[in-house]
Write an enzyme that holds these catalytic residues in place. Structure first.
Site, mmCIF file in Angstrom:
data_model
loop_
_atom_site.group_PDB
_atom_site.id
_atom_site.type_symbol
_atom_site.label_atom_id
_atom_site.label_comp_id
_atom_site.label_asym_id
_atom_site.label_seq_id
_atom_site.Cartn_x
_atom_site.Cartn_y
_atom_site.Cartn_z
ATOM 1 N N ARG A 70 55.951 40.725 20.187
ATOM 2 C CA ARG A 70 54.751 39.810 20.317
ATOM 3 C C ARG A 70 54.804 38.597 21.121
ATOM 4 N NH1 ARG A 70 52.578 36.539 15.232
ATOM 5 N NH2 ARG A 70 54.580 36.293 14.306
ATOM 6 N N ASP B 149 68.172 39.495 13.096
ATOM 7 C CA ASP B 149 67.207 39.250 14.420
ATOM 8 C C ASP B 149 66.704 37.856 14.297
ATOM 9 O OD1 ASP B 149 65.942 40.982 12.473
ATOM 10 O OD2 ASP B 149 63.995 40.085 13.298
#
Length: 469
Positions: A84, A244
């Site tokens: 996103r 991440d």
């Protein structure tokens, strides 16, 4: 903005061209004018909402979504990536340094895995406030340039107004970025990414071959230690320390389920998705060590074609994490207590204080601020610490107040105040207290602080944070 492309030459499917999705009615809610000036970003007021919503561009640089892997709560996902977010490119600041400009909540990408790619207004505003507060506290962090309301509804639980946040980072090179290329067996891509990270963050590394990438790992370990020590100095709990969300630059990224610790307890957890307490306040050093080990695994092909030899060369760096951390951690406590030099009994002094803090459920920030101010006669030492303080005062010196006042904030972004502001934005897209509170948070070590901003609610045991995706 004068943008340049980044990451497009690393490897196929690493920086995937993709444009933000147009939103219905963008409205600029927050704009970081000081940061914009530092980054030489000169965008007309009338254009800011459209540009930082992703509706239009004033650059010929094509936006990209970055690929990366990640260990999420210990479970490996080989293909995550920007689901996103869109990297618009990088700008050059007044010091000639490059800074990534990324839109978050700007629509679905090839990495979205079925998600809508959007962001609710609450998490967007939280990231703006928290990142600016952390910057002022002296904690390495990504920052926010803007928050734009999308004019659309984001379907979460419950449905909420949508928003796009503009994140600024010295780079978006994550531990998961290396895992992504290593999983694909892309040694050339790994080398290109490592060289880019060295060029950007550690230009002092001038060696070649295996020594170059061993030195890189050692620098990342050093930066991660400094970062976590900074977090723990101010009581910050990241809440989602996945690989991440670990930048090799040593900057804080992803303010989803983060929170600040009030009552001291190493086991403090606020994140609703951290059911096992993996990322509790006191577990953060071990997780940082674990994440660095995952980076070491990814770098193995750059160290040696012989796995055993690569492990033998990388292991001492990872195994040295604990000793390095403990040294930095001890120094942090010494600064918080104004201890000049190291003496026998200092560890016991700190340990006894932490036990008292937990036993009596004392507020972490307020207690250390009270100790600091007591040296100037501006505050009383908490009654629960009266006996302990007799030993502490014997270890203080004329420099103690100066040392402590630089590391013990008077003001932190309190969880309940942040929640009140986010609820205001969800209801009416503004908050009457935000400007004053933001101004105060930008001066966390200054003398004038509203007492109401330092109080801790009694019902915090029920407080939870959510990732906001």
């Amino acid at each position: 903005m004068k943008l340049v492309a980044r990451y497009t030459q690393i490897a196929d499917d690493f920086a995937v061209p993709d444009f933000p999705s147009v939103v219905a009615a963008p409205t600029l809610l927050l704009w970081n004018d000081v940061l914009a000036q530092q980054l030489n970003i000169d965008v007309a007021c009338a254009e800011r909402a459209d540009i930082f919503a992703g509706n239009q561009s004033n650059s010929n640089i094509e936006p990209v979504a970055l690929g990366y892997s990640g260990h999420q709560f210990g479970h490996f996902s080989p293909r995550l990536g920007d689901g996103r977010a869109h990297l618009l490119g990088a700008v050059t600041d007044q010091e000639q340094q490059l800074w990534d400009i990324q839109l978050k909540g700007s629509g679905a990408t090839p990495f979205s895995r079925g998600g809508d790619g959007r962001c609710a207004i609450g998490p967007a505003v939280r990231e703006y406030i928290m990142s600016e507060a952390m910057h002022a506290l002296g904690v390495p962090t990504t920052r926010c340039l803007a928050v734009v309301a999308s004019g659309e509804t984001v379907y979460r639980q419950p449905p909420q107004p949508g928003a796009i946040v503009t994140r600024v980072a010295s780079s978006h090179i994550r531990v998961g970025s290396f895992q992504y290329l290593a999983t694909q067996g892309d040694v050339a891509g790994l080398r290109a990414l490592a060289d880019l990270a060295i060029e950007r963050h550690y230009p002092e590394i001038t060696t070649s071959g295996a020594e170059r990438y061993l030195a890189f790992l050692a620098k990342v370990v050093e930066k991660q230690i400094a970062l976590v020590v900074s977090w723990m100095r101010v009581g910050f709990i990241h809440g989602v320390m996945n690989t991440d969300n670990t930048l090799v630059s040593g900057e804080t990224i992803d303010y989803g389920p983060c929170a600040m610790m009030n009552k001291f307890d190493f086991d403090t957890v606020f994140s609703s998705i951290d059911r096992q307490g993996r990322y509790a306040f006191g577990h953060q050093p071990n997780i940082a060590n674990w994440n660095c080990a995952r980076l070491a695994e990814s770098l193995m092909p750059l160290i040696s074609s012989d796995d055993e030899q690569a492990v033998a060369l990388l292991s001492p760096i990872i195994n040295g994490f604990a000793e390095q951390f403990n040294h930095a951690f001890s120094q942090m406590w010494a600064q918080k207590l104004g201890l000049d030099g190291e003496q026998v009994g200092d560890k016991e002094l700190v340990s006894e204080l932490l036990t008292l803090l937990k036993t009596h459920q004392l507020d972490y920030t307020n207690t250390f601020n009270a100790l600091t101010q007591s040296l100037q006669g501006n505050s009383d030492i908490p009654q629960e610490l009266t006996t302990w303080s007799q030993s502490w005062l014997q270890r203080t010196s004329a420099d103690s107040y100066f040392i402590m006042s630089k590391v013990n904030p008077k003001l932190i972004p309190r969880n309940h105040i942040i929640e009140d502001i986010l609820q205001d934005f969800t209801r009416q897209q503004h908050s009457p207290i935000l400007n004053e509170y933001l101004h105060a948070l930008q001066q966390p070590y200054q003398s004038q602080v509203k007492e109401s901003w330092t109080l801790v609610p009694k019902n915090e045991l029920n407080y939870q944070t959510f990732c906001g995706t």
